[in-house]
Write a protein that holds these residues in place. Structure first.
Motif, PDB file in Angstrom:
ATOM      1  N   PHE A   1      54.219  26.186   5.246  1.00 28.45           N
ATOM      2  CA  PHE A   1      53.000  26.216   6.051  1.00 28.45           C
ATOM      3  C   PHE A   1      51.814  25.729   5.222  1.00 28.45           C
ATOM      4  CE2 PHE A   1      49.098  28.383   7.350  1.00 28.45           C
ATOM      5  CZ  PHE A   1      49.001  27.940   8.660  1.00 28.45           C
ATOM      6  N   TYR A   2      51.710  26.205   3.993  1.00 30.70           N
ATOM      7  CA  TYR A   2      50.600  25.797   3.133  1.00 30.70           C
ATOM      8  C   TYR A   2      50.665  24.300   2.808  1.00 30.70           C
ATOM      9  CZ  TYR A   2      47.194  25.470  -0.553  1.00 30.70           C
ATOM     10  OH  TYR A   2      46.111  25.094  -1.290  1.00 30.70           O
ATOM     11  N   ARG A   3      51.877  23.793   2.546  1.00 31.47           N
ATOM     12  CA  ARG A   3      52.020  22.365   2.238  1.00 31.47           C
ATOM     13  C   ARG A   3      51.555  21.493   3.401  1.00 31.47           C
ATOM     14  NH1 ARG A   3      56.794  23.992  -0.223  1.00 31.47           N
ATOM     15  NH2 ARG A   3      58.038  23.390   1.560  1.00 31.47           N
ATOM     16  N   LEU A   4      51.846  21.932   4.634  1.00 32.37           N
ATOM     17  CA  LEU A   4      51.500  21.133   5.804  1.00 32.37           C
ATOM     18  C   LEU A   4      50.022  21.246   6.178  1.00 32.37           C
ATOM     19  CD1 LEU A   4      52.526  19.256   8.039  1.00 32.37           C
ATOM     20  CD2 LEU A   4      53.032  21.285   9.400  1.00 32.37           C
ATOM     21  N   TYR A   5      49.473  22.472   6.125  1.00 25.54           N
ATOM     22  CA  TYR A   5      48.121  22.693   6.635  1.00 25.54           C
ATOM     23  C   TYR A   5      47.056  22.924   5.563  1.00 25.54           C
ATOM     24  CZ  TYR A   5      50.132  22.924  11.254  1.00 25.54           C
ATOM     25  OH  TYR A   5      50.777  22.607  12.414  1.00 25.54           O
ATOM     26  N   LYS A   6      47.450  23.168   4.331  1.00 27.07           N
ATOM     27  CA  LYS A   6      46.499  23.468   3.246  1.00 27.07           C
ATOM     28  C   LYS A   6      45.606  24.656   3.603  1.00 27.07           C
ATOM     29  CE  LYS A   6      47.834  20.028   0.669  1.00 27.07           C
ATOM     30  NZ  LYS A   6      49.176  19.827   1.167  1.00 27.07           N
ATOM     31  N   ILE A   7      46.233  25.650   4.232  1.00 26.96           N
ATOM     32  CA  ILE A   7      45.522  26.861   4.628  1.00 26.96           C
ATOM     33  C   ILE A   7      46.272  28.053   4.040  1.00 26.96           C
ATOM     34  CG2 ILE A   7      44.843  28.333   6.569  1.00 26.96           C
ATOM     35  CD1 ILE A   7      44.812  25.783   8.286  1.00 26.96           C
ATOM     36  N   ALA A   8      45.566  28.893   3.310  1.00 24.30           N
ATOM     37  CA  ALA A   8      46.159  30.108   2.755  1.00 24.30           C
ATOM     38  C   ALA A   8      45.732  31.280   3.634  1.00 24.30           C
ATOM     39  CB  ALA A   8      45.702  30.313   1.316  1.00 24.30           C
ATOM     40  N   ILE A   9      46.632  31.726   4.507  1.00 22.10           N
ATOM     41  CA  ILE A   9      46.338  32.876   5.362  1.00 22.10           C
ATOM     42  C   ILE A   9      46.626  34.140   4.559  1.00 22.10           C
ATOM     43  CG2 ILE A   9      46.988  34.121   7.456  1.00 22.10           C
ATOM     44  CD1 ILE A   9      47.738  31.434   8.694  1.00 22.10           C
ATOM     45  N   PRO A  10      45.633  35.028   4.409  1.00 23.81           N
ATOM     46  CA  PRO A  10      45.875  36.269   3.667  1.00 23.81           C
ATOM     47  C   PRO A  10      47.008  37.078   4.310  1.00 23.81           C
ATOM     48  CG  PRO A  10      43.533  35.960   4.066  1.00 23.81           C
ATOM     49  CD  PRO A  10      44.250  34.903   4.855  1.00 23.81           C
ATOM     50  N   ASP A  11      47.774  37.739   3.473  1.00 21.35           N
ATOM     51  CA  ASP A  11      48.891  38.603   3.909  1.00 21.35           C
ATOM     52  C   ASP A  11      50.005  37.848   4.621  1.00 21.35           C
ATOM     53  OD1 ASP A  11      47.448  40.838   2.935  1.00 21.35           O
ATOM     54  OD2 ASP A  11      46.355  40.954   4.821  1.00 21.35           O
ATOM     55  N   LEU A  12      50.091  36.548   4.439  1.00 24.10           N
ATOM     56  CA  LEU A  12      51.215  35.798   4.992  1.00 24.10           C
ATOM     57  C   LEU A  12      52.376  35.927   4.016  1.00 24.10           C
ATOM     58  CD1 LEU A  12      51.881  33.945   7.427  1.00 24.10           C
ATOM     59  CD2 LEU A  12      51.373  32.010   5.946  1.00 24.10           C
ATOM     60  N   ASN A  13      53.480  36.504   4.491  1.00 25.59           N
ATOM     61  CA  ASN A  13      54.643  36.743   3.641  1.00 25.59           C
ATOM     62  C   ASN A  13      55.502  35.490   3.531  1.00 25.59           C
ATOM     63  OD1 ASN A  13      54.008  39.520   3.179  1.00 25.59           O
ATOM     64  ND2 ASN A  13      54.727  39.931   5.262  1.00 25.59           N
ATOM     65  N   ILE A  14      56.312  35.423   2.491  1.00 26.58           N
ATOM     66  CA  ILE A  14      57.103  34.235   2.196  1.00 26.58           C
ATOM     67  C   ILE A  14      58.016  33.829   3.353  1.00 26.58           C
ATOM     68  CG2 ILE A  14      58.917  35.514   0.963  1.00 26.58           C
ATOM     69  CD1 ILE A  14      57.675  31.955   0.149  1.00 26.58           C
ATOM     70  N   ASN A  15      58.611  34.788   4.068  1.00 24.78           N
ATOM     71  CA  ASN A  15      59.558  34.460   5.132  1.00 24.78           C
ATOM     72  C   ASN A  15      58.954  34.495   6.532  1.00 24.78           C
ATOM     73  OD1 ASN A  15      61.785  33.986   3.430  1.00 24.78           O
ATOM     74  ND2 ASN A  15      62.065  36.179   3.198  1.00 24.78           N
ATOM     75  N   ASP A  16      57.632  34.535   6.636  1.00 21.89           N
ATOM     76  CA  ASP A  16      56.994  34.534   7.951  1.00 21.89           C
ATOM     77  C   ASP A  16      57.169  33.182   8.632  1.00 21.89           C
ATOM     78  OD1 ASP A  16      56.156  37.145   7.752  1.00 21.89           O
ATOM     79  OD2 ASP A  16      54.111  36.657   7.146  1.00 21.89           O
ATOM     80  N   VAL A  17      57.383  33.226   9.949  1.00 21.23           N
ATOM     81  CA  VAL A  17      57.503  32.019  10.757  1.00 21.23           C
ATOM     82  C   VAL A  17      56.171  31.805  11.464  1.00 21.23           C
ATOM     83  CG1 VAL A  17      58.687  30.915  12.695  1.00 21.23           C
ATOM     84  CG2 VAL A  17      59.970  32.327  11.076  1.00 21.23           C
ATOM     85  N   VAL A  18      55.585  30.616  11.274  1.00 22.18           N
ATOM     86  CA  VAL A  18      54.274  30.308  11.849  1.00 22.18           C
ATOM     87  C   VAL A  18      54.418  29.148  12.825  1.00 22.18           C
ATOM     88  CG1 VAL A  18      51.885  29.680  11.369  1.00 22.18           C
ATOM     89  CG2 VAL A  18      53.161  31.034   9.690  1.00 22.18           C
ATOM     90  N   LYS A  19      53.940  29.374  14.059  1.00 22.58           N
ATOM     91  CA  LYS A  19      53.963  28.322  15.075  1.00 22.58           C
ATOM     92  C   LYS A  19      52.529  27.867  15.328  1.00 22.58           C
ATOM     93  CE  LYS A  19      57.957  30.341  17.320  1.00 22.58           C
ATOM     94  NZ  LYS A  19      58.450  31.106  18.459  1.00 22.58           N
ATOM     95  N   ALA A  20      52.306  26.562  15.228  1.00 26.22           N
ATOM     96  CA  ALA A  20      50.999  25.972  15.532  1.00 26.22           C
ATOM     97  C   ALA A  20      50.959  25.647  17.018  1.00 26.22           C
ATOM     98  CB  ALA A  20      50.775  24.720  14.708  1.00 26.22           C
ATOM     99  N   ILE A  21      49.920  26.153  17.703  1.00 30.32           N
ATOM    100  CA  ILE A  21      49.816  25.978  19.150  1.00 30.32           C
ATOM    101  C   ILE A  21      48.517  25.254  19.487  1.00 30.32           C
ATOM    102  CG2 ILE A  21      49.644  27.171  21.378  1.00 30.32           C
ATOM    103  CD1 ILE A  21      51.362  29.391  20.161  1.00 30.32           C
ATOM    104  N   VAL A  22      48.636  24.252  20.340  1.00 32.60           N
ATOM    105  CA  VAL A  22      47.461  23.548  20.844  1.00 32.60           C
ATOM    106  C   VAL A  22      47.380  23.733  22.355  1.00 32.60           C
ATOM    107  CG1 VAL A  22      47.425  21.837  19.001  1.00 32.60           C
ATOM    108  CG2 VAL A  22      48.664  21.346  21.121  1.00 32.60           C
TER     109      VAL A  22
END
Length: 199
Positions: free
Chosen positions: A138-159
């Motif tokens: 997620f960080y590599r793609l968006y360059k955003i560090a979300i606090p408390d984001l765990n290593i195995n969290d799944v993040v979906k980008a929604i528009v």
């Protein structure tokens, strides 16, 4: 002259003989038979990274979580690509504001301090544009560090798209659903945590 003609004929015979001995076997990769479509063809093989997609509708579990009235609860920080701290030093212009996200209605008019975010939309198109299977990808793609984001969290980008034009609206707002239990708002380069207040 006869010798040259004889040599030419011998060469042609050898070439014809060599061509005749070549066995023609079909290349399995260029077969004209259609390949059966399976769900596996759309599933990413490497789930250690992000799966970028276009126009993937929300799955039922994400829909159930995503739809509701949301309140901007707290400022989480800023995207590393651009620091917007001069505009939102403590998030005071968004904190407490509301966004309505329903299957047949979207409203960002609750973000009352910014005219450019004043949208209401009937029958919006909600689409997942990427799914990241861990915090590093997620960080590599968006360059955003979300606090408390765990290593195995799944993040979906929604528009959110306008169904009449299929253009993304509102400009400058993006949403990230984390494990279908956390909603993040990205406004320009500023990151906020949202809290659901009604379904």
């Amino acid at each position: 002259m006869k010798k040259i003609l004889l040599v030419c004929i011998l060469i042609m015979l050898m070439l014809a003989s060599a061509c005749g001995n070549v066995e023609m076997t079909p290349n399995p990769n260029t077969s004209s038979e259609p390949k059966p479509e399976t769900d596996e063809s759309i599933i990413p093989k490497n789930t250690s990274d992000c799966f970028n997609a276009e126009n993937i509708n929300l799955d039922s579990e994400t829909e159930k979580y995503f739809y509701g009235t949301w309140k901007v609860e707290k400022l989480l920080g800023f995207a590393n690509s651009y620091n917007d701290a001069s505009e939102y030093p403590t998030g005071q212009k968004f904190i407490g504001d509301e966004i309505i996200i329903k299957k047949d209605f979207f409203s960002s008019k609750g973000l009352k301090n910014y005219q450019k975010y004043q949208y209401e939309l009937k029958n919006p198109l909600y689409e997942i544009t990427a799914t990241c299977y861990n915090s590093d990808s997620f960080y590599r793609l968006y360059k955003i560090a979300i606090p408390d984001l765990n290593i195995n969290d799944v993040v979906k980008a929604i528009v959110i798209n306008d169904p009449s034009t299929e253009f993304r609206i509102p400009a400058g707002l993006s949403f990230f659903v984390v494990n279908n239990d956390r909603l993040i708002l990205l406004s320009e380069a500023t990151i906020f945590e949202l809290k659901k207040i009604t379904d």
